[in-house]
Motif scaffolding. Structure first.
Motif, PDB file in Angstrom:
ATOM      1  N   LEU A  35       0.869  -1.170   0.000  1.00  0.00           N
ATOM      2  CA  LEU A  35       0.000   0.000   0.000  1.00  0.00           C
ATOM      3  C   LEU A  35       0.908   1.223   0.000  1.00  0.00           C
ATOM      4  N   HIS A  36       0.869   1.985  -1.080  1.00  0.00           N
ATOM      5  CA  HIS A  36       1.774   3.116  -1.234  1.00  0.00           C
ATOM      6  C   HIS A  36       1.121   4.376  -0.675  1.00  0.00           C
ATOM      7  N   ILE A  37       1.690   4.909   0.405  1.00  0.00           N
ATOM      8  CA  ILE A  37       1.267   6.192   0.964  1.00  0.00           C
ATOM      9  C   ILE A  37       2.464   7.123   0.834  1.00  0.00           C
ATOM     10  N   SER A  38       2.314   8.187   0.044  1.00  0.00           N
ATOM     11  CA  SER A  38       3.420   9.105  -0.211  1.00  0.00           C
ATOM     12  C   SER A  38       3.883   9.771   1.072  1.00  0.00           C
ATOM     13  N   GLU A  39       5.152  10.183   1.073  1.00  0.00           N
ATOM     14  CA  GLU A  39       5.688  10.880   2.239  1.00  0.00           C
ATOM     15  C   GLU A  39       4.964  12.199   2.425  1.00  0.00           C
ATOM     16  N   TYR A  40       4.761  12.576   3.683  1.00  0.00           N
ATOM     17  CA  TYR A  40       4.114  13.839   4.012  1.00  0.00           C
ATOM     18  C   TYR A  40       5.078  14.969   3.679  1.00  0.00           C
ATOM     19  N   THR A  41       4.599  15.961   2.925  1.00  0.00           N
ATOM     20  CA  THR A  41       5.489  17.012   2.428  1.00  0.00           C
ATOM     21  C   THR A  41       6.074  17.871   3.546  1.00  0.00           C
ATOM     22  N   PHE A  42       5.326  18.066   4.630  1.00  0.00           N
ATOM     23  CA  PHE A  42       5.815  18.899   5.725  1.00  0.00           C
ATOM     24  C   PHE A  42       6.435  18.072   6.848  1.00  0.00           C
ATOM     25  N   GLY A  43       6.628  16.779   6.603  1.00  0.00           N
ATOM     26  CA  GLY A  43       7.231  15.911   7.615  1.00  0.00           C
ATOM     27  C   GLY A  43       8.727  16.132   7.697  1.00  0.00           C
TER      28      GLY A  43
END
Length: 150
Positions: A61-69
């Motif tokens: 299950l591909h969940i993209s990295e959080y941009t503000f993480g």
């Protein structure tokens, strides 16, 4: 995007499998993962479910990295635990071991309470002629809709 309209579907699942039973499972996520899902940055196309040590996991299950993480960001394709009650897990495990049955993720959505939920289905693989039949039915439905608009 508001949390009400997050509904990520696995369109390939209905094309590849006959879906017999459906279940709604919770997912054990990290903080940056739920934030990415709320932004709509998830992909179910290659995902599948499997049992490991009596627990149901969703894999790929591909969940993209959080941009503000920051450096606390999550790994994109890690295995995630699915949360179901024992009765449902036992039923899925016995059905999943039968020949030809697989547990397929169908949709990822946010519930009214703000939790991420995964709709999973017990699917039986389609043969090539079944897939052609599905495509033919879809085409005739589109043609009928076009004719009705005229």
């Amino acid at each position: 995007m508001s949390k009400d309209n997050i509904y990520i579907k696995n369109k390939q699942a209905y094309f590849e499998y006959f879906i017999s039973d459906k279940y709604v499972a919770g997912i054990k996520l990290l903080g940056t993962e739920i934030k990415s899902i709320r932004e709509g940055k998830a992909n179910l196309n290659d995902a599948f479910c499997t049992f490991i040590n009596g627990q149901l996991y969703v894999r790929n299950l591909h969940i993209s990295e959080y941009t503000f993480g920051s450096f606390y960001n999550h790994e994109q394709k890690r295995d995630r635990v699915l949360l179901l009650n024992k009765k449902e897990l036992k039923k899925l495990e016995t059905k999943g071991e039968e020949k030809g049955f697989t547990i397929v993720p169908l949709a990822l959505f946010i519930s009214e309470r703000g939790f991420a939920k995964l709709e999973i289905g017990l699917g039986q693989g389609k043969k090539m002629y079944d897939k052609r039949e599905t495509m033919k039915e879809r085409d005739t439905k589109v043609e009928m809709d076009r004719a009705m608009k005229r």
